[in-house]
Design an enzyme around this catalytic site. Structure first.
Site, mmCIF file in Angstrom:
data_model
loop_
_atom_site.group_PDB
_atom_site.id
_atom_site.type_symbol
_atom_site.label_atom_id
_atom_site.label_comp_id
_atom_site.label_asym_id
_atom_site.label_seq_id
_atom_site.Cartn_x
_atom_site.Cartn_y
_atom_site.Cartn_z
ATOM 1 N N LYS A 100 0.817 -1.224 0.000
ATOM 2 C CA LYS A 100 0.000 0.000 0.000
ATOM 3 C C LYS A 100 0.848 1.269 0.000
ATOM 4 O O LYS A 100 0.458 2.273 -0.590
ATOM 5 C CB LYS A 100 -0.978 0.024 1.163
ATOM 6 C CG LYS A 100 -0.382 -0.061 2.550
ATOM 7 C CD LYS A 100 -0.514 -1.446 3.105
ATOM 8 C CE LYS A 100 -0.050 -1.572 4.527
ATOM 9 N NZ LYS A 100 -0.123 -2.971 4.998
ATOM 10 N N GLY A 182 0.518 -10.990 17.883
ATOM 11 C CA GLY A 182 0.975 -10.883 16.503
ATOM 12 C C GLY A 182 0.143 -9.974 15.630
ATOM 13 O O GLY A 182 0.291 -9.965 14.408
ATOM 14 N N LYS A 200 -4.175 3.647 2.589
ATOM 15 C CA LYS A 200 -5.278 2.888 1.998
ATOM 16 C C LYS A 200 -6.396 3.808 1.503
ATOM 17 O O LYS A 200 -6.949 3.578 0.422
ATOM 18 C CB LYS A 200 -5.812 1.883 3.013
ATOM 19 C CG LYS A 200 -4.806 0.779 3.331
ATOM 20 C CD LYS A 200 -5.261 -0.091 4.485
ATOM 21 C CE LYS A 200 -4.239 -1.173 4.799
ATOM 22 N NZ LYS A 200 -4.595 -1.980 5.985
ATOM 23 N N GLY A 298 -3.377 -10.576 7.484
ATOM 24 C CA GLY A 298 -3.120 -11.986 7.747
ATOM 25 C C GLY A 298 -2.511 -12.666 6.538
ATOM 26 O O GLY A 298 -2.711 -12.248 5.398
#
Length: 404
Positions: A100, A182, A200, A298
């Site tokens: 991005k 995480g 974004k 993810g």
């Protein structure tokens, strides 16, 4: 056969290799050809990986191999990634990316370069991870004049706010938990200060409104100033605090884009988006409001979007599919100072002071509020300039917009 090279074998890059291998037969049927991973470029070796034999360390091998058709860039950043992307496009190879920062800063130039060399530059995974949004904006909603895009664009900040709201954790404690799980980097600055969401919304605004909007044109406020007091006050009036990226197409053709915490009503679908999930609402003049919802990050969700672009690029090897928008400029974007909103204010002030400054104020309460603390909604919609003028003389601690 369509040969693919992956640049960078981190979380996303390894996920792309895994999806290509696991779903290879399914993908081949989609393309009606064979898509095969030929190279993985990384500075490290991965001797324990099932893809160890594909790892190389010299980009020129990929650049000069005429059998490589598609390059997947998952390096990140806007320096080395930009160099390799430009070299790949000039070598006649389509490029797919999840980067991005690179698209937000240099998307117009790279799209133009791809068109000049008859190849594709695709970046579905750069916004929303596995959520389809770039392709729907470019295709499914093409008949609409888009008037506004508003969304939860960063899973880390949404997780932190969710834990503050649901578990009563402080910002610092929620951030630590996100790092332990995480969901946040050891240096979380890009997330918690809003830079990730800013990039974004720039990409979405550029695609929707047709001119490049640069990150430095987008005022950005993160969530570091959100406290449990603000969470409690928001709850008292039936709202939740969410970090939103917004892009509004003004009647004069310019774009007003910004990132900031907002109070969102519980009846708004955005308020129910929790944990690491993202959601993006697009408002069109024909379709009205549509929402895109799912995991915003993810390994496999992001890899899913990357491989979808690989499939798209492979399908358009002979008939290229071009995305694009016009160049940016100082005249393209304007700050949100003129956008009217009801505002949430937390201040050290007496209620009679607030009533004098804001005759329509709606006062809020929370358990354990210290003496002298006052929180309220302005009641009427105001521009930021009008708000600041009314706040003159008050000891203001915190100000957030209320999403209308």
């Amino acid at each position: 056969m369509v040969n693919v090279a992956i640049l960078g074998f981190g979380v996303v890059g390894s996920g792309v290799a895994e999806v290509l291998a696991t779903n290879g037969e399914h993908i081949d049927h989609k393309v009606e050809d064979l898509i095969r991973l030929k190279y993985i470029l990384d500075v490290k070796d991965f001797p324990d990986s099932p893809f160890a034999d594909k790892v190389i360390h010299d980009f020129s091998i990929i650049e000069n191999d005429p059998e490589v058709n598609i390059v997947v860039e998952t390096i990140g950043g806007a320096k080395v990634a930009r160099e390799f992307t430009e070299r790949a496009l000039k070598a006649g190879k389509s490029v797919v990316t999840s980067n991005k920062e690179l698209v937000a800063e240099h998307g117009h130039d790279l799209l133009k370069l791809a068109e000049e060399h008859g190849v594709s530059y695709l970046f579905e995974a750069s916004v929303g991870g596995g959520i389809p949004i770039i392709r729907p904006l470019n295709q499914c909603l093409a008949a609409n004049e888009i008037t506004e895009i508003c969304g939860i664009l960063n899973g880390t900040t949404n997780y932190i706010l969710t834990r503050m709201i649901r578990a009563g954790l402080s910002f610092a404690a929620a951030l630590k938990e996100a790092q332990e799980n995480g969901y946040a980097e050891q240096d979380p600055t890009a997330d918690i200060e809003g830079h990730d969401a800013c990039r974004k919304i720039c990409i979405l605004a550029s695609l929707a409104f047709g001119r490049h909007v640069y990150p430095d044109q987008v005022p950005t406020q993160g969530i570091t100033g959100v406290t449990l007091a603000d969470v409690a006050y928001a709850e008292s009036c039936g709202k939740k605090i969410k970090l939103l990226g917004r892009a509004i197409h003004r009647p004069d053709g310019r774009v007003c884009a910004f990132v900031a915490p907002h109070l969102v009503d519980l009846e708004d679908p955005l308020s129910g988006v929790e944990d690491v999930f993202n959601a993006i609402t697009v408002r069109g003049n024909a379709i009205g409001d549509v929402m895109f919802y799912g995991r915003g990050a993810g390994k496999l969700p992001t890899a899913s979007a990357v491989v979808a672009d690989v499939i798209d690029a492979a399908k358009h090897m002979k008939t290229k599919k071009y995305l694009g928008w016009g160049p940016g400029g100082a005249e393209v974007a304007v700050p949100p100072a003129g956008v009217e909103s009801v505002w949430y204010v937390r201040a050290n002030a007496a209620s009679d002071q607030v009533r004098a400054a804001f005759p329509g104020a709606v006062f809020l309460a929370r358990p354990g509020a210290p003496e002298g603390e006052c929180a309220f909604l302005t009641g009427t919609a105001l521009t930021r300039g009008m708000l600041d003028q009314a706040l003159c003389g008050l000891d203001c601690v915190c100000v957030f917009r209320v999403l209308d």
